[in-house]
Scaffold this motif. Structure first.
Motif, PDB file in Angstrom:
ATOM      1  N   LEU A 166       0.835  -1.197   0.000  1.00  0.00           N
ATOM      2  CA  LEU A 166       0.000   0.000   0.000  1.00  0.00           C
ATOM      3  C   LEU A 166       0.879   1.261   0.000  1.00  0.00           C
ATOM      4  CD1 LEU A 166      -2.754   1.364   0.080  1.00  0.00           C
ATOM      5  CD2 LEU A 166      -2.700   1.131   2.584  1.00  0.00           C
ATOM      6  N   ASP A 167       1.945   1.259   0.807  1.00  0.00           N
ATOM      7  CA  ASP A 167       2.860   2.401   0.810  1.00  0.00           C
ATOM      8  C   ASP A 167       3.478   2.610  -0.566  1.00  0.00           C
ATOM      9  OD1 ASP A 167       2.439   3.222   3.430  1.00  0.00           O
ATOM     10  OD2 ASP A 167       4.200   2.193   4.226  1.00  0.00           O
ATOM     11  N   ARG A 168       3.925   1.538  -1.213  1.00  0.00           N
ATOM     12  CA  ARG A 168       4.509   1.666  -2.560  1.00  0.00           C
ATOM     13  C   ARG A 168       3.504   2.254  -3.538  1.00  0.00           C
ATOM     14  NH1 ARG A 168       8.987  -0.248  -4.725  1.00  0.00           N
ATOM     15  NH2 ARG A 168       7.973  -0.679  -6.692  1.00  0.00           N
ATOM     16  N   ALA A 169       2.277   1.767  -3.501  1.00  0.00           N
ATOM     17  CA  ALA A 169       1.244   2.271  -4.414  1.00  0.00           C
ATOM     18  C   ALA A 169       0.948   3.748  -4.133  1.00  0.00           C
ATOM     19  CB  ALA A 169      -0.025   1.437  -4.287  1.00  0.00           C
ATOM     20  N   ASN A 170       0.868   4.114  -2.863  1.00  0.00           N
ATOM     21  CA  ASN A 170       0.582   5.508  -2.517  1.00  0.00           C
ATOM     22  C   ASN A 170       1.736   6.436  -2.896  1.00  0.00           C
ATOM     23  OD1 ASN A 170      -2.056   5.372  -1.512  1.00  0.00           O
ATOM     24  ND2 ASN A 170      -1.362   4.720   0.494  1.00  0.00           N
ATOM     25  N   VAL A 171       2.968   6.006  -2.691  1.00  0.00           N
ATOM     26  CA  VAL A 171       4.129   6.810  -3.090  1.00  0.00           C
ATOM     27  C   VAL A 171       4.111   7.000  -4.606  1.00  0.00           C
ATOM     28  CG1 VAL A 171       6.654   6.777  -3.295  1.00  0.00           C
ATOM     29  CG2 VAL A 171       5.573   6.244  -1.092  1.00  0.00           C
ATOM     30  N   HIS A 172       3.880   5.931  -5.344  1.00  0.00           N
ATOM     31  CA  HIS A 172       3.793   5.996  -6.806  1.00  0.00           C
ATOM     32  C   HIS A 172       2.727   7.001  -7.230  1.00  0.00           C
ATOM     33  CE1 HIS A 172       2.332   4.689 -10.783  1.00  0.00           C
ATOM     34  NE2 HIS A 172       3.610   4.389 -11.005  1.00  0.00           N
ATOM     35  N   ASP A 173       1.536   6.927  -6.623  1.00  0.00           N
ATOM     36  CA  ASP A 173       0.450   7.834  -6.983  1.00  0.00           C
ATOM     37  C   ASP A 173       0.812   9.290  -6.703  1.00  0.00           C
ATOM     38  OD1 ASP A 173      -0.988   5.619  -7.741  1.00  0.00           O
ATOM     39  OD2 ASP A 173      -2.470   5.756  -6.124  1.00  0.00           O
ATOM     40  N   THR A 174       1.497   9.551  -5.599  1.00  0.00           N
ATOM     41  CA  THR A 174       1.899  10.923  -5.282  1.00  0.00           C
ATOM     42  C   THR A 174       2.824  11.474  -6.363  1.00  0.00           C
ATOM     43  OG1 THR A 174       1.622  10.577  -2.908  1.00  0.00           O
ATOM     44  CG2 THR A 174       3.071  12.382  -3.581  1.00  0.00           C
ATOM     45  N   LEU A 208       2.454  11.399   6.337  1.00  0.00           N
ATOM     46  CA  LEU A 208       1.747  12.279   7.254  1.00  0.00           C
ATOM     47  C   LEU A 208       0.604  11.503   7.916  1.00  0.00           C
ATOM     48  CD1 LEU A 208       1.619  15.497   5.014  1.00  0.00           C
ATOM     49  CD2 LEU A 208       3.314  14.882   6.757  1.00  0.00           C
ATOM     50  N   PRO A 209       0.785  11.085   9.160  1.00  0.00           N
ATOM     51  CA  PRO A 209      -0.221  10.246   9.829  1.00  0.00           C
ATOM     52  C   PRO A 209      -1.610  10.876   9.887  1.00  0.00           C
ATOM     53  CG  PRO A 209       1.804  10.315  11.113  1.00  0.00           C
ATOM     54  CD  PRO A 209       1.953  11.318  10.003  1.00  0.00           C
ATOM     55  N   GLU A 210      -1.679  12.210   9.970  1.00  0.00           N
ATOM     56  CA  GLU A 210      -2.997  12.849  10.057  1.00  0.00           C
ATOM     57  C   GLU A 210      -3.822  12.625   8.795  1.00  0.00           C
ATOM     58  OE1 GLU A 210      -0.009  16.122   8.890  1.00  0.00           O
ATOM     59  OE2 GLU A 210      -0.034  14.402  10.222  1.00  0.00           O
ATOM     60  N   LEU A 211      -3.174  12.502   7.644  1.00  0.00           N
ATOM     61  CA  LEU A 211      -3.893  12.185   6.400  1.00  0.00           C
ATOM     62  C   LEU A 211      -4.329  10.726   6.393  1.00  0.00           C
ATOM     63  CD1 LEU A 211      -1.734  14.095   3.766  1.00  0.00           C
ATOM     64  CD2 LEU A 211      -3.908  14.797   4.794  1.00  0.00           C
ATOM     65  N   GLU A 212      -3.457   9.861   6.863  1.00  0.00           N
ATOM     66  CA  GLU A 212      -3.767   8.433   6.922  1.00  0.00           C
ATOM     67  C   GLU A 212      -4.971   8.176   7.827  1.00  0.00           C
ATOM     68  OE1 GLU A 212      -0.875   4.777   6.461  1.00  0.00           O
ATOM     69  OE2 GLU A 212      -0.443   6.006   8.209  1.00  0.00           O
ATOM     70  N   GLN A 213      -5.058   8.900   8.933  1.00  0.00           N
ATOM     71  CA  GLN A 213      -6.180   8.736   9.860  1.00  0.00           C
ATOM     72  C   GLN A 213      -7.502   9.134   9.217  1.00  0.00           C
ATOM     73  OE1 GLN A 213      -4.910  11.004  13.253  1.00  0.00           O
ATOM     74  NE2 GLN A 213      -3.411   9.458  13.884  1.00  0.00           N
ATOM     75  N   LYS A 214      -7.438   9.987   8.195  1.00  0.00           N
ATOM     76  CA  LYS A 214      -8.648  10.385   7.468  1.00  0.00           C
ATOM     77  C   LYS A 214      -8.918   9.465   6.271  1.00  0.00           C
ATOM     78  CE  LYS A 214      -7.441  14.815   6.950  1.00  0.00           C
ATOM     79  NZ  LYS A 214      -7.532  16.242   6.590  1.00  0.00           N
ATOM     80  N   GLY A 215      -8.104   8.412   6.104  1.00  0.00           N
ATOM     81  CA  GLY A 215      -8.294   7.486   4.997  1.00  0.00           C
ATOM     82  C   GLY A 215      -7.729   7.975   3.684  1.00  0.00           C
ATOM     83  N   GLU A 216      -6.801   8.931   3.726  1.00  0.00           N
ATOM     84  CA  GLU A 216      -6.199   9.489   2.516  1.00  0.00           C
ATOM     85  C   GLU A 216      -4.790   8.946   2.313  1.00  0.00           C
ATOM     86  OE1 GLU A 216      -6.344  13.759   2.496  1.00  0.00           O
ATOM     87  OE2 GLU A 216      -8.355  13.785   3.397  1.00  0.00           O
ATOM     88  N   ASN A 217      -4.299   9.082   1.096  1.00  0.00           N
ATOM     89  CA  ASN A 217      -2.905   8.770   0.792  1.00  0.00           C
ATOM     90  C   ASN A 217      -2.038   9.678   1.668  1.00  0.00           C
ATOM     91  OD1 ASN A 217      -0.278   8.723  -0.259  1.00  0.00           O
ATOM     92  ND2 ASN A 217      -0.942   8.737  -2.382  1.00  0.00           N
ATOM     93  N   LYS A 237      -2.957  19.927  -2.196  1.00  0.00           N
ATOM     94  CA  LYS A 237      -3.733  18.911  -1.480  1.00  0.00           C
ATOM     95  C   LYS A 237      -3.109  17.508  -1.554  1.00  0.00           C
ATOM     96  CE  LYS A 237      -8.312  16.754  -1.621  1.00  0.00           C
ATOM     97  NZ  LYS A 237      -7.866  15.413  -1.975  1.00  0.00           N
ATOM     98  N   ASP A 238      -2.561  17.141  -2.709  1.00  0.00           N
ATOM     99  CA  ASP A 238      -2.189  15.745  -2.947  1.00  0.00           C
ATOM    100  C   ASP A 238      -0.704  15.479  -3.166  1.00  0.00           C
ATOM    101  OD1 ASP A 238      -4.891  14.955  -2.865  1.00  0.00           O
ATOM    102  OD2 ASP A 238      -5.147  15.433  -4.998  1.00  0.00           O
ATOM    103  N   VAL A 239       0.145  16.508  -3.256  1.00  0.00           N
ATOM    104  CA  VAL A 239       1.524  16.269  -3.678  1.00  0.00           C
ATOM    105  C   VAL A 239       2.560  16.723  -2.651  1.00  0.00           C
ATOM    106  CG1 VAL A 239       3.255  16.773  -5.449  1.00  0.00           C
ATOM    107  CG2 VAL A 239       0.875  16.333  -6.116  1.00  0.00           C
ATOM    108  N   TYR A 240       2.531  17.975  -2.280  1.00  0.00           N
ATOM    109  CA  TYR A 240       3.621  18.520  -1.466  1.00  0.00           C
ATOM    110  C   TYR A 240       3.321  18.477   0.031  1.00  0.00           C
ATOM    111  CZ  TYR A 240       6.024  19.983  -5.650  1.00  0.00           C
ATOM    112  OH  TYR A 240       6.682  19.978  -6.860  1.00  0.00           O
TER     113      TYR A 240
END
Length: 175
Positions: A12-20, A137-146, A38-41
């Motif tokens: 999942l981390d690899r896929a999320n890093v790739h998507d970013t 960024l754990p705060e994004l992960e807690q919201k179900g985001e990449n 919102k999604d990159v930096y």
């Protein structure tokens, strides 16, 4: 206690890093500065285009960097950035291994930029690599985001072909 780092989390981390990283070039070409914020930096980042323009790396916020791109990118009639061959450096999961909160990515990138008003031709093509540091960024992960965001973005120019005048709108980066 550190989060479990198993094969599913690694994938999942690899896929999320790739998507970013893919979102970086897509949002540049779509001129979606909100997408970059919102999604990159990451909230704090270092931008390094010294290989292309000289100067110094810029320490800034992701939002400030994305907003500074708007007048530069709007000078182009069209752009296409192609990123491929992503080498994502995440440790392999192992029993007792802690989940990483940062990683590195090296990727090939080609840029095709068009500015019809440029002297000497309207196209510039270049290629090289992005060398990126990403943070989780754990705060994004807690919201179900990449949760992965770019904290250091370095462009390494290998070649270019075309009219240098096409790049005048972005040549102040780092100065």
């Amino acid at each position: 206690m550190a989060a479990s780092y198993d094969i599913q989390t690694y994938l999942l981390d690899r896929a999320n890093v790739h998507d970013t990283v893919i979102r970086l070039t897509l949002n540049l070409d779509l001129k979606s500065y909100e997408g970059l914020i919102k999604d990159v930096y990451a909230p704090q980042c270092v931008i390094d285009y010294t290989s292309m323009f000289g100067g110094q790396p810029i320490e800034t916020t992701g939002a400030e960097w994305a907003k500074s791109l708007e007048p530069m990118m709007s000078a182009f009639d069209g752009t296409q950035h192609v990123v491929q061959g992503l080498l994502i450096e995440l440790p392999q999961p192992a029993k007792g291994a802690a989940r990483p909160d940062k990683c590195k990515v090296t990727a090939n990138v080609n840029g095709h930029l068009c500015r019809k008003a440029a002297r000497g031709g309207h196209m510039m093509h270049n290629g090289g690599r992005y060398v990126l540091d990403l943070v989780r960024l754990p705060e994004l992960e807690q919201k179900g985001e990449n949760p992965w965001r770019i904290s250091r973005h370095r462009a390494v120019l290998s070649w270019e072909d075309g009219s240098p005048d096409v790049m005048n709108s972005v040549s102040d980066i780092g100065h």
